[in-house]
Write a protein that holds these residues in place. Structure first.
Motif, PDB file in Angstrom:
ATOM      1  N   ALA A  27       0.894  -1.034  -0.091  1.00 34.13           N
ATOM      2  CA  ALA A  27      -0.397   0.115  -0.176  1.00 34.13           C
ATOM      3  C   ALA A  27       0.962   1.103  -0.097  1.00 34.13           C
ATOM      4  CB  ALA A  27      -1.084  -0.025   1.306  1.00 34.13           C
ATOM      5  N   GLU A  28       0.744   2.078  -0.404  1.00 29.80           N
ATOM      6  CA  GLU A  28       0.765   3.310  -0.600  1.00 29.80           C
ATOM      7  C   GLU A  28       0.361   4.296   0.169  1.00 29.80           C
ATOM      8  OE1 GLU A  28       3.961   4.992  -2.862  1.00 29.80           O
ATOM      9  OE2 GLU A  28       4.661   2.712  -3.773  1.00 29.80           O
ATOM     10  N   VAL A  29       1.328   5.156   0.729  1.00 29.09           N
ATOM     11  CA  VAL A  29       0.144   5.843   2.082  1.00 29.09           C
ATOM     12  C   VAL A  29       1.406   7.421   1.728  1.00 29.09           C
ATOM     13  CG1 VAL A  29       0.851   6.545   4.806  1.00 29.09           C
ATOM     14  CG2 VAL A  29       0.250   3.505   3.681  1.00 29.09           C
TER      15      VAL A  29
ATOM     16  N   VAL B   2       4.729   5.333  13.395  1.00 26.98           N
ATOM     17  CA  VAL B   2       3.357   4.215  14.098  1.00 26.98           C
ATOM     18  C   VAL B   2       3.570   3.121  12.798  1.00 26.98           C
ATOM     19  CG1 VAL B   2       1.088   3.928  14.268  1.00 26.98           C
ATOM     20  CG2 VAL B   2       2.498   5.660  15.225  1.00 26.98           C
ATOM     21  N   LEU B   3       2.936   3.404  11.687  1.00 22.12           N
ATOM     22  CA  LEU B   3       3.317   2.468  10.572  1.00 22.12           C
ATOM     23  C   LEU B   3       4.144   1.759  10.290  1.00 22.12           C
ATOM     24  CD1 LEU B   3       1.582   5.302   7.860  1.00 22.12           C
ATOM     25  CD2 LEU B   3       0.008   2.540   9.284  1.00 22.12           C
TER      26      LEU B   3
ATOM     27  N   ASP C 248       8.852   0.158   3.026  1.00 20.82           N
ATOM     28  CA  ASP C 248      10.233   1.187   2.162  1.00 20.82           C
ATOM     29  C   ASP C 248      11.035   2.872   3.698  1.00 20.82           C
ATOM     30  OD1 ASP C 248       8.904   2.920   0.987  1.00 20.82           O
ATOM     31  OD2 ASP C 248       8.804   2.598  -0.144  1.00 20.82           O
ATOM     32  N   GLU C 249      11.916   2.847   2.909  1.00 17.65           N
ATOM     33  CA  GLU C 249      12.166   4.275   3.604  1.00 17.65           C
ATOM     34  C   GLU C 249      11.137   4.870   2.779  1.00 17.65           C
ATOM     35  OE1 GLU C 249      15.339   5.007   4.943  1.00 17.65           O
ATOM     36  OE2 GLU C 249      15.670   2.677   4.630  1.00 17.65           O
TER      37      GLU C 249
ATOM     38  N   ILE D 106       3.930   0.439   2.641  1.00 19.01           N
ATOM     39  CA  ILE D 106       4.064  -1.218   3.555  1.00 19.01           C
ATOM     40  C   ILE D 106       3.587  -2.008   3.254  1.00 19.01           C
ATOM     41  CG2 ILE D 106       3.269   1.059   5.529  1.00 19.01           C
ATOM     42  CD1 ILE D 106       0.742  -0.064   5.037  1.00 19.01           C
ATOM     43  N   ASP D 107       4.557  -2.948   3.164  1.00 16.87           N
ATOM     44  CA  ASP D 107       4.296  -4.063   2.649  1.00 16.87           C
ATOM     45  C   ASP D 107       2.657  -4.702   3.959  1.00 16.87           C
ATOM     46  OD1 ASP D 107       4.405  -7.156   1.625  1.00 16.87           O
ATOM     47  OD2 ASP D 107       6.058  -7.619   2.538  1.00 16.87           O
TER      48      ASP D 107
END
Length: 86
Positions: A12-14, A30-31, A38-39, A57-58
């Motif tokens: 997911a892209e945040v 927190v995420l 990733d960075e 995020i994975d």
């Protein structure tokens, strides 16, 4: 609206937009405690001092508290949509 490519399956892209870089970093932390990620990449966000932070995020590698929450939030066969849901 620009058409960005979708993240790969299980990711997911945040995007976090905050008034200060510190506030954005706290949300990202927190995420990262809940999911492998990733960075982060940060950019200025319009108003003075504001920050826009991007993070991938994975969701397939969740930390234990998130894994427990995700498992219990999965819809079961017994769950039904509310009358106002489509």
């Amino acid at each position: 609206m620009d058409h960005e490519p979708l993240p790969s399956e299980g990711h997911a892209e945040v995007r976090i937009i905050a008034a200060t870089p510190e506030a954005a970093r706290r949300v990202a932390e927190v995420l990262r405690r809940a999911f492998a990620s990733d960075e982060q990449r940060s950019y200025p966000a319009g108003s003075e001092g504001a920050t826009r932070l991007h993070l991938t995020i994975d969701t397939t590698h969740a930390a234990e508290p998130a894994r427990s929450w995700l498992a219990t939030s999965e819809p079961s066969l017994e769950d039904h949509a509310h009358t106002d849901e489509v």
